[in-house]
Design a protein around this motif. Structure first.
Motif, mmCIF file in Angstrom:
data_model
loop_
_atom_site.group_PDB
_atom_site.id
_atom_site.type_symbol
_atom_site.label_atom_id
_atom_site.label_comp_id
_atom_site.label_asym_id
_atom_site.label_seq_id
_atom_site.Cartn_x
_atom_site.Cartn_y
_atom_site.Cartn_z
ATOM 1 N N UNK A 477 71.592 67.045 50.043
ATOM 2 C CA UNK A 477 71.675 65.750 49.362
ATOM 3 C C UNK A 477 70.798 64.712 50.040
ATOM 4 N N UNK A 478 70.249 65.048 51.218
ATOM 5 C CA UNK A 478 69.336 64.132 51.886
ATOM 6 C C UNK A 478 68.390 64.921 52.782
ATOM 7 N N UNK A 479 67.173 64.407 52.899
ATOM 8 C CA UNK A 479 66.134 65.113 53.649
ATOM 9 C C UNK A 479 65.521 64.162 54.654
ATOM 10 N N UNK A 480 65.638 64.523 55.920
ATOM 11 C CA UNK A 480 64.983 63.794 56.993
ATOM 12 C C UNK A 480 63.576 64.354 57.147
ATOM 13 N N UNK A 481 62.585 63.463 57.280
ATOM 14 C CA UNK A 481 61.196 63.913 57.413
ATOM 15 C C UNK A 481 60.579 63.239 58.632
ATOM 16 N N UNK A 482 60.661 63.869 59.815
ATOM 17 C CA UNK A 482 60.208 63.225 61.054
ATOM 18 C C UNK A 482 58.752 62.802 61.042
ATOM 19 N N UNK A 483 57.923 63.486 60.257
ATOM 20 C CA UNK A 483 56.510 63.116 60.199
ATOM 21 C C UNK A 483 56.072 62.666 58.825
ATOM 22 N N UNK A 484 56.998 62.559 57.897
ATOM 23 C CA UNK A 484 56.656 62.283 56.515
ATOM 24 C C UNK A 484 56.282 60.838 56.251
ATOM 25 N N UNK A 485 55.592 60.612 55.135
ATOM 26 C CA UNK A 485 55.242 59.254 54.707
ATOM 27 C C UNK A 485 56.523 58.447 54.530
ATOM 28 N N UNK A 486 57.518 59.025 53.865
ATOM 29 C CA UNK A 486 58.870 58.477 53.825
ATOM 30 C C UNK A 486 59.729 59.304 54.789
ATOM 31 N N UNK A 487 60.442 58.621 55.667
ATOM 32 C CA UNK A 487 61.185 59.330 56.709
ATOM 33 C C UNK A 487 62.547 59.831 56.243
ATOM 34 N N UNK A 488 63.035 59.315 55.113
ATOM 35 C CA UNK A 488 64.334 59.746 54.583
ATOM 36 C C UNK A 488 64.295 59.726 53.063
ATOM 37 N N UNK A 489 64.773 60.786 52.442
ATOM 38 C CA UNK A 489 64.940 60.855 50.990
ATOM 39 C C UNK A 489 66.377 61.259 50.724
ATOM 40 N N UNK A 490 67.061 60.487 49.883
ATOM 41 C CA UNK A 490 68.509 60.665 49.766
ATOM 42 C C UNK A 490 68.981 60.407 48.342
ATOM 43 N N UNK A 491 69.813 61.293 47.805
ATOM 44 C CA UNK A 491 70.447 61.027 46.519
ATOM 45 C C UNK A 491 71.266 59.750 46.639
ATOM 46 N N UNK A 492 71.292 58.978 45.565
ATOM 47 C CA UNK A 492 71.858 57.637 45.625
ATOM 48 C C UNK A 492 73.359 57.640 45.910
ATOM 49 N N UNK A 493 73.882 56.468 46.287
ATOM 50 C CA UNK A 493 75.299 56.311 46.593
ATOM 51 C C UNK A 493 76.143 56.621 45.347
ATOM 52 N N UNK A 494 77.135 57.509 45.455
ATOM 53 C CA UNK A 494 77.907 57.948 44.278
ATOM 54 C C UNK A 494 79.030 56.979 43.926
ATOM 55 N N UNK A 495 78.674 55.881 43.261
ATOM 56 C CA UNK A 495 79.644 54.838 42.929
ATOM 57 C C UNK A 495 79.743 54.680 41.418
ATOM 58 N N UNK A 496 80.942 54.824 40.874
ATOM 59 C CA UNK A 496 81.225 54.530 39.464
ATOM 60 C C UNK A 496 82.138 53.312 39.429
ATOM 61 N N UNK A 497 81.767 52.316 38.629
ATOM 62 C CA UNK A 497 82.526 51.073 38.638
ATOM 63 C C UNK A 497 82.500 50.456 37.247
ATOM 64 N N UNK A 498 83.668 50.056 36.760
ATOM 65 C CA UNK A 498 83.737 49.489 35.419
ATOM 66 C C UNK A 498 83.235 50.484 34.396
ATOM 67 N N UNK A 499 82.286 50.059 33.576
ATOM 68 C CA UNK A 499 81.725 50.928 32.553
ATOM 69 C C UNK A 499 80.544 51.753 33.065
ATOM 70 N N UNK A 500 80.209 51.572 34.323
ATOM 71 C CA UNK A 500 79.087 52.320 34.880
ATOM 72 C C UNK A 500 79.582 53.634 35.464
ATOM 73 N N UNK A 501 78.999 54.746 35.013
ATOM 74 C CA UNK A 501 79.403 56.077 35.448
ATOM 75 C C UNK A 501 78.260 56.720 36.217
ATOM 76 N N UNK A 502 78.530 57.060 37.462
ATOM 77 C CA UNK A 502 77.518 57.702 38.288
ATOM 78 C C UNK A 502 77.317 59.150 37.831
ATOM 79 N N UNK A 503 76.070 59.655 37.869
ATOM 80 C CA UNK A 503 75.826 61.047 37.451
ATOM 81 C C UNK A 503 76.447 62.052 38.422
ATOM 82 N N UNK A 504 77.306 62.925 37.896
ATOM 83 C CA UNK A 504 78.017 63.884 38.748
ATOM 84 C C UNK A 504 77.461 65.302 38.647
#
Length: 636
Positions: A477-504
């Motif tokens: 669900x997340x990738x650390x890249x010690x030498x990468x252009x982006x150092x961290x890539x991560x699936x977003x925070x899993x929050x569902x609130x009100x009428x907003x439904x997070x993708x499961x």
């Protein structure tokens, strides 16, 4: 060049998803009107003395813009001319709008909005307040990113992520959170702490740094020997990394706990690893970018004590070498779950809703998430509180001497025009380093203290994906890249609130968060920040996009990911002036409280006060709120 062009086609650089409505983040057309490439949303021509009001357009909706956001084109050019000393050469005399307010707030971030909120509480509901903001949206670093993938609305934070450690908030900050209707216990219901339980952290070793591209899943989960066996590292580096994580030795044996803390405060984490843990130079690149998320620099520029005391919120990595020191655990922290789907943008939106009735419909913390802000309501004539976007302040000065003046004149640029308003009082809730240019009459000692800060630059990239099946297939669900252009890539925070439904489900669209800190290892910390800022401002969106696509393809391609097919949208939140500068024992003196630059810099100056997170030398939302409260108390 031909190979580069072929690679671009393979990655999908020709796709129109990120260039449909903008170029490098600058809107090209809204409602059929051609807009100035130098100032998003602003008309290139003016009718008589009228200033364009792009926010009145029904098509005006910054959260949905893709491309270059954060410090977007049009938000900084005037300020840079002021900094460089060229602005007033051609500015001419400001045009008097005839407007007069009880309070003008410079900066529409959380601190500025909170200052307006507190001032109205103190002065009464009839107090006239104007908030001036240089960006095309309110919230400061607490921005909102929206994506539409098919019929699915996806939300994410363009900057400030979470209500961090709310149990440690001051009475004032807790009180504001409560008054806005935020019920912290609801996050335990809304944040799905189990969605990613079966997914682990991966490490991407890139060929430029480690000789070959390789993704290894199971970091911090597999035994270190087993994990490192798959890594393209020299054998000595593998042995050192495994040892420093597993042997739990007291690398500072013979020192008392107090002496250990003193020593850790004096040395960098890199020095701790190499000098005390005897980690070879071959192993250090693995750890190099661990501090990027909090400090925006690598292990050579942050004290070892700071690394010990600030564990990673994402649990994507763990600082090695501290387990055997006998210093206990870092102080208890609240779970990192107090996160709206759009981050702390919802706090800014709740403040705007409270200040300007009718601007954002609804009444609760749940319905704020999917409510659409009506930007045409932000700056209405006759309203007690007005929020004016796309307005860069260039001067705030007393009408008379600071100790006797009854008014402050505030000059600002909007739509290419230099305008002025007057107010009984002014709160500067903008970046500290700009304040000496806005108020050259400040005492020299105060200006020097304000200039001490060098804000930390970083990129929060969000990539909308048609699905996240490649992550599920890899088991990460997340990738650390010690030498990468982006150092961290991560699936977003899993929050569902009100009428907003997070993708499961992996078949559903998803937002991917990617972090980049453009620091320059080897330079002093502040020099790294300055160099990183220049890099960010000089890098076109196409370069960011190419690196995003290339890194994702190399990391995920083995699991069927296709950058040309699977990317639905890209938003690059460029914060050249990002986190507030926080003092670090490695690079800053240990001043007494009253001698800290932030304390000297925030001193009241007649009818002008200063409120921002810089004023507390802490890059957190509660600091922004607390400093707003202090500034209002000074003036009200």
């Amino acid at each position: 060049m031909e190979n580069d062009a072929a690679r671009d086609r393979e990655l999908g650089m020709q796709r129109r998803i990120t260039r449909r409505d903008f170029l490098d983040g600058v809107a090209l057309a809204v409602g059929g009107a051609i807009l100035s490439a130098g100032a998003p949303w602003l008309s290139a021509t003016q009718a008589g003395h009228e200033v364009s009001a792009p926010e009145k357009s029904s098509n005006y909706y910054p959260p949905a813009l893709l491309g270059m956001r954060g410090n977007h084109p049009g938000s900084f050019e005037v300020a840079h001319r002021l900094r460089d000393g060229t602005f007033w050469e051609t500015a001419g005399k400001p045009e008097d709008t005839g407007e007069k307010y009880d309070l003008v707030v410079v900066g529409g971030g959380i601190s500025g909005l909170a200052a307006a909120y507190f001032y109205r509480q103190a002065a009464g509901s009839k107090a006239r307040i104007l908030i001036l903001e240089n960006h095309d949206d309110f919230g400061g670093h607490a921005k909102r990113n929206e994506f539409r993938v098919g019929k699915r609305l996806l939300l994410s934070n363009g900057g400030t992520q979470s209500i961090d450690n709310p149990s440690e908030y001051s009475k004032v900050a807790k009180g504001l959170i409560t008054e806005l209707g935020i019920q912290l216990h609801e996050f335990y219901r809304d944040y799905d702490t189990k969605l990613y339980d079966h997914l682990q952290t991966a490490c991407f070793f890139d060929r430029e740094t480690f000789g070959t591209d390789r993704l290894v899943v199971g970091m911090n989960a597999l035994p270190w020997k087993e994990f490192l066996a798959q890594a393209p590292l020299p054998e000595m580096a593998k042995r050192d990394i495994e040892r420093v994580y597993t042997e739990k030795a007291d690398y500072l044996a013979g020192m008392s706990p107090a002496q250990k803390r003193t020593e850790l405060a004096k040395i960098s984490y890199a020095e701790f690893l190499s000098k005390y843990c005897k980690v070879s130079a071959q192993a250090l690149p693995f750890f190099q970018k661990f501090p990027h998320d909090l400090f925006a620099v690598g292990i050579e520029a942050v004290s070892a004590l700071s690394c010990f005391e600030n564990p990673d919120d994402y649990e994507s990595f763990k600082y090695a070498g501290f387990d055997g020191l006998g210093l206990g655990e870092p102080h208890d922290q609240d779970p990192y779950i107090f996160h709206f789907p759009d981050g702390n943008a919802s706090i800014a939106r709740l403040l705007v809703r409270a200040l300007i009735p009718g601007s954002i419909p609804g009444h609760t913390m749940d319905d704020i998430v999917t409510a659409r802000a009506d930007y045409s309501r932000l700056d209405q004539a006759g309203a007690p509180v007005r929020l004016r976007l796309n307005s860069t302040v260039v001067r705030a000065r007393h009408k008379g001497t600071p100790d006797q003046a009854q008014e402050v004149e505030v000059d600002y640029v909007r739509g290419g025009k230099l305008l002025t308003v007057r107010a009984g009082r002014c709160i500067l809730a903008c970046y500290n380093m700009m304040i000496p240019y806005l108020c050259p009459e400040l005492p020299e000692k105060q200006k020097a203290a304000l200039h001490y800060d060098v804000k930390e630059p970083f990129i929060y990239t969000h990539v909308a994906l048609h699905n996240w099946k490649s992550f599920a297939k890899l088991g990460t669900q997340q990738i650390v890249a010690p030498g990468g252009y982006h150092s961290l890539s991560k699936l977003d925070f899993p929050v569902s609130m009100g009428k907003y439904e997070f993708p499961h489900q992996p078949e559903e669209p998803m937002v991917l968060f990617m972090l980049r800190c453009p620091c320059k290892p080897g330079l002093p910390r502040k020099a790294q920040y300055r160099a990183g800022r220049w890099e960010l401002m000089a890098t076109p969106f196409a370069t960011f996009e190419r690196n995003i696509r290339d890194q994702l393809q190399r990391m995920l391609g083995g699991a069927g990911f296709d950058a040309a097919r699977d990317i639905a949208g890209i938003t690059v939140n460029r914060w050249a002036h990002g986190y507030a500068y926080e003092y670090n024992s490695l690079s800053d003196p240990d001043w007494p409280e009253e001698q800290r630059p932030c304390v000297i810099g925030r001193q009241k100056f007649g009818r002008i006060s200063i409120a921002n997170s810089d004023a507390g030398a802490s890059a957190y939302t509660d600091t922004a709120i607390d400093q707003a409260w202090r500034a209002v108390r000074e003036q009200a």
